[in-house]
Motif scaffolding. Sequence first.
Motif, PDB file in Angstrom:
ATOM      1  N   VAL A 299       0.848  -1.193   0.000  1.00 17.60           N
ATOM      2  CA  VAL A 299       0.000   0.000   0.000  1.00 17.60           C
ATOM      3  C   VAL A 299       0.887   1.249   0.000  1.00 17.60           C
ATOM      4  O   VAL A 299       1.835   1.356   0.783  1.00 17.60           O
ATOM      5  CB  VAL A 299      -0.915   0.008   1.239  1.00 17.60           C
ATOM      6  CG1 VAL A 299      -1.771   1.267   1.264  1.00 17.60           C
ATOM      7  CG2 VAL A 299      -1.768  -1.247   1.278  1.00 17.60           C
ATOM      8  N   TYR A 353      -3.364   4.834  -0.419  1.00 21.10           N
ATOM      9  CA  TYR A 353      -4.405   4.742   0.610  1.00 21.10           C
ATOM     10  C   TYR A 353      -5.100   6.090   0.782  1.00 21.10           C
ATOM     11  O   TYR A 353      -4.445   7.134   0.889  1.00 21.10           O
ATOM     12  CB  TYR A 353      -3.781   4.305   1.933  1.00 21.10           C
ATOM     13  CG  TYR A 353      -4.738   4.379   3.113  1.00 21.10           C
ATOM     14  CD1 TYR A 353      -5.519   3.284   3.467  1.00 21.10           C
ATOM     15  CD2 TYR A 353      -4.861   5.547   3.850  1.00 21.10           C
ATOM     16  CE1 TYR A 353      -6.396   3.350   4.539  1.00 21.10           C
ATOM     17  CE2 TYR A 353      -5.742   5.629   4.921  1.00 21.10           C
ATOM     18  CZ  TYR A 353      -6.511   4.537   5.263  1.00 21.10           C
ATOM     19  OH  TYR A 353      -7.382   4.592   6.323  1.00 21.10           O
ATOM     20  N   PHE A 371      -8.389   2.610  -2.248  1.00 17.19           N
ATOM     21  CA  PHE A 371      -7.078   2.673  -2.878  1.00 17.19           C
ATOM     22  C   PHE A 371      -7.219   3.362  -4.237  1.00 17.19           C
ATOM     23  O   PHE A 371      -7.976   2.889  -5.113  1.00 17.19           O
ATOM     24  CB  PHE A 371      -6.496   1.271  -3.070  1.00 17.19           C
ATOM     25  CG  PHE A 371      -6.201   0.552  -1.772  1.00 17.19           C
ATOM     26  CD1 PHE A 371      -5.490   1.174  -0.752  1.00 17.19           C
ATOM     27  CD2 PHE A 371      -6.629  -0.760  -1.578  1.00 17.19           C
ATOM     28  CE1 PHE A 371      -5.203   0.524   0.432  1.00 17.19           C
ATOM     29  CE2 PHE A 371      -6.354  -1.427  -0.390  1.00 17.19           C
ATOM     30  CZ  PHE A 371      -5.636  -0.777   0.624  1.00 17.19           C
TER      31      PHE A 371
END
Length: 384
Positions: A299, A353, A371
């Motif tokens: 992420v 994120y 996302f």
Amino acid sequence: MNLEQLFDQNKEKTIEGRYITLENIEPLLNKESLKNDVKIIGESVLGKPIYSYTKGNGKTKIYLWSQMHGNESTTTKALFDFINLLNNGSDLAKELLNSFTFYCIPMLNPDGAKLYTRANANSIDLNRDSQDLTQPESKILRAIFEDFKPDYCFNLHDQRTIFGVADTGKPATVSFLAPSYNQEREINETRLKAINLIAGINEVLQHYIPGQVGRFDDSFNINCIGDTFQYLGVPTILFEAGHYPDDYEREKTRKFVFMSLLASFIILNENDIVHNRNDKYLNIPQNNVSFFDFMYKNVKINYDGNEIITNFVAQYKEELIGNKINFNAYIIEAGDLKGYYGHYEYDAKGALYKDGQSNIPKENQRADFNFDGKAFFVNGKLKN
């Protein structure tokens, strides 16, 4: 013997899910087929009845209790499944009832069950009260132990979803322990009987959930009821009902607990226990805290103006709202998290994120985020 078929035939369909209270089990205990074998053996802190169920006239005496911790209900469901088997009139039931006398306490902590808490109404963990015996529930459990004089004790619990089988990446769906009887964790004749039986149960379960059986930590604590009963010379087995993939209501796990109970009594009845199976027992991998409910990998986050790639995890909190358990996902931490797994895993592949406030997942924040504004997650799961 087809254990899965026996489970399907004897499953008590009126109780399911995680929130099992006294109100759920009293109708079962009052059924015509059971009520003659049911007694009220005392009261909880809040004056709720604590019931026993006794069946069989066999020489070997088995003492079983469940929901010592009020929010651990899986084994209660499995215990009623097994009670149904004892009352189905089959040849197997007759054989078990001729060989054993079963003394069951289906719900030791009805106050905790109603509140969905581990402790009782006085906020006391009954599994740390085996020496002081400060609580009425603890006194009842001990008094029955001394009066019934069991040959084996079955201490029935649930464990959290965080436990895996060693470092295998598999969940600990069912775990067992032959508790220690002294600080040195030595093995005497009493403990060896519990060890041998667990080794036999594990061999059966490996046919159904290979690699998903764990061995619980055996550090000695005389305040725990299992350690106390083992110390007092009665073979005691701790059952821990854990997580099976996508089974947060523990309906699949209850099947494996039922199988474990039935397998243990068949093994004992057939005297099918090798003299010393400690090596087999120790070969059961130990429980390890290695899981989160959710893991998000690779992420991108914006940390102090720098974009970095990391991982983060979320965990369900089981929250009682309106007589229903709600599984609400909250972010726990972010970082490398090497050696940990998620029951649900998602690879963000470098996507940024976002949660409407920042580009960094924060501890104790609800797991609602996206996302790159493309993949949206609500309560931890990807929204279709």
